[in-house]
Design an enzyme around this catalytic site. Structure first.
Site, mmCIF file in Angstrom:
data_model
loop_
_atom_site.group_PDB
_atom_site.id
_atom_site.type_symbol
_atom_site.label_atom_id
_atom_site.label_comp_id
_atom_site.label_asym_id
_atom_site.label_seq_id
_atom_site.Cartn_x
_atom_site.Cartn_y
_atom_site.Cartn_z
ATOM 1 N N LYS A 1 -1.372 -23.809 -13.667
ATOM 2 C CA LYS A 1 -1.213 -22.365 -13.502
ATOM 3 C C LYS A 1 0.161 -21.875 -13.977
ATOM 4 C CE LYS A 1 -4.537 -22.091 -9.663
ATOM 5 N NZ LYS A 1 -4.815 -21.457 -8.349
ATOM 6 N N TYR B 1 -12.873 -16.280 -12.085
ATOM 7 C CA TYR B 1 -12.821 -16.248 -10.621
ATOM 8 C C TYR B 1 -13.833 -15.268 -10.025
ATOM 9 C CZ TYR B 1 -8.636 -19.208 -10.289
ATOM 10 O OH TYR B 1 -7.746 -20.264 -10.315
ATOM 11 N N ARG C 1 -9.673 -33.328 -6.966
ATOM 12 C CA ARG C 1 -9.384 -32.516 -5.775
ATOM 13 C C ARG C 1 -8.495 -33.278 -4.801
ATOM 14 N NH1 ARG C 1 -11.724 -27.370 -5.767
ATOM 15 N NH2 ARG C 1 -11.872 -27.283 -3.505
ATOM 16 N N ASN D 1 -0.238 -22.044 -6.478
ATOM 17 C CA ASN D 1 -0.451 -23.426 -6.025
ATOM 18 C C ASN D 1 -0.597 -24.411 -7.189
ATOM 19 O OD1 ASN D 1 -3.014 -22.659 -6.774
ATOM 20 N ND2 ASN D 1 -4.011 -23.272 -4.874
ATOM 21 N N HIS E 1 -5.574 -25.771 -10.542
ATOM 22 C CA HIS E 1 -6.950 -25.550 -10.088
ATOM 23 C C HIS E 1 -7.812 -26.711 -10.542
ATOM 24 C CE1 HIS E 1 -10.988 -23.726 -9.822
ATOM 25 N NE2 HIS E 1 -11.188 -24.269 -11.003
ATOM 26 N N GLU F 1 -17.228 -23.996 -16.001
ATOM 27 C CA GLU F 1 -15.812 -23.762 -16.297
ATOM 28 C C GLU F 1 -15.396 -24.419 -17.613
ATOM 29 O OE1 GLU F 1 -14.520 -23.258 -11.600
ATOM 30 O OE2 GLU F 1 -13.745 -24.971 -12.721
HETATM 31 P P1 CMP Z 1 -8.000 -22.129 -6.905
HETATM 32 O O1 CMP Z 1 -8.404 -23.555 -6.706
HETATM 33 O O2 CMP Z 1 -7.539 -21.739 -8.250
HETATM 34 O O3 CMP Z 1 -9.234 -21.192 -6.510
HETATM 35 C C1 CMP Z 1 -9.048 -19.877 -6.003
HETATM 36 C C2 CMP Z 1 -7.627 -19.537 -5.781
HETATM 37 O O4 CMP Z 1 -7.369 -18.394 -5.005
HETATM 38 C C3 CMP Z 1 -6.943 -20.653 -5.046
HETATM 39 O O5 CMP Z 1 -6.823 -21.796 -5.873
HETATM 40 C C4 CMP Z 1 -5.640 -19.985 -4.609
HETATM 41 O O6 CMP Z 1 -4.596 -20.164 -5.551
HETATM 42 C C5 CMP Z 1 -6.008 -18.497 -4.623
HETATM 43 N N1 CMP Z 1 -5.736 -17.861 -3.346
HETATM 44 C C6 CMP Z 1 -4.854 -16.870 -3.157
HETATM 45 N N2 CMP Z 1 -4.844 -16.497 -1.882
HETATM 46 C C7 CMP Z 1 -5.722 -17.267 -1.222
HETATM 47 C C8 CMP Z 1 -6.158 -17.355 0.126
HETATM 48 N N3 CMP Z 1 -5.665 -16.587 1.098
HETATM 49 N N4 CMP Z 1 -7.095 -18.290 0.422
HETATM 50 C C9 CMP Z 1 -7.611 -19.103 -0.552
HETATM 51 N N5 CMP Z 1 -7.239 -19.044 -1.836
HETATM 52 C C10 CMP Z 1 -6.300 -18.141 -2.178
#
Ligand code: CMP
Length: 139
Positions: free
Chosen positions: A10, A50, A86, A113, A116, A127
């Protein structure tokens, strides 16, 4: 079984020059990077990617974060690759991620974070197809 999963490094990771350090953890786990490219994704691409989260309160912030800088999209291949990646990623919320995981080591927050990974074989296929044509994936 040998699987393929989809990964995104990211904008928070590209901004801090962490793509090599994250790739090292991916490869150390036995996953092979069989496709990889650095791209600036568009708002429309982020919203499509998303779409499953579009009713969530964090959707707008998620889209803004994902278009805030370049990302590296990847296909990872290996035994049990979806679950394995994961595990390497750690929990979505880095404060809950186990030591040694990508998110524990590198992530800034639940929104930033660092990476993904696909959550299931069906989503991995969708994806991967959004980002790579067959001849870009070299196993
Ligand atoms: P990702 O695995 O990319 O899939 C969805 C993303 O939403 C997740 O990682 C987080 O980076 C993002 N996200 C932001 N806020 C939240 C939240 N409160 N709970 C879960 N995912 C969140």
């Amino acid at each position: 079984a040998i699987e393929r999963t989809f990964s995104i490094l990211k904008p928070d990771a590209t901004r801090r020059n962490l793509t090599g350090a994250i790739n090292a953890l991916i490869e150390k786990a036995g996953l092979r990077i069989v496709a990889q490219k650095r791209v600036q994704i568009t708002r429309a691409q982020a919203e499509t990617f998303y779409a499953v989260h579009k009713e969530r309160p964090f959707f707008g912030e998620l889209v803004e974060t994902m278009i805030g800088g370049p990302v590296v999209v990847q296909v990872l291949e290996g035994e049990d690759a979806i679950r394995k990646y994961r595990d390497v990623l750690g929990a979505t919320d880095p404060s809950k991620a186990a030591p040694g995981t990508i998110r524990k080591e590198f992530a800034l927050s639940v929104g930033e974070n660092s990476a993904h990974g696909s959550d299931a074989p069906e989503t991995a296929a969708i994806e991967i197809a959004q980002w790579f044509s067959g001849n870009e994936i070299v196993g």
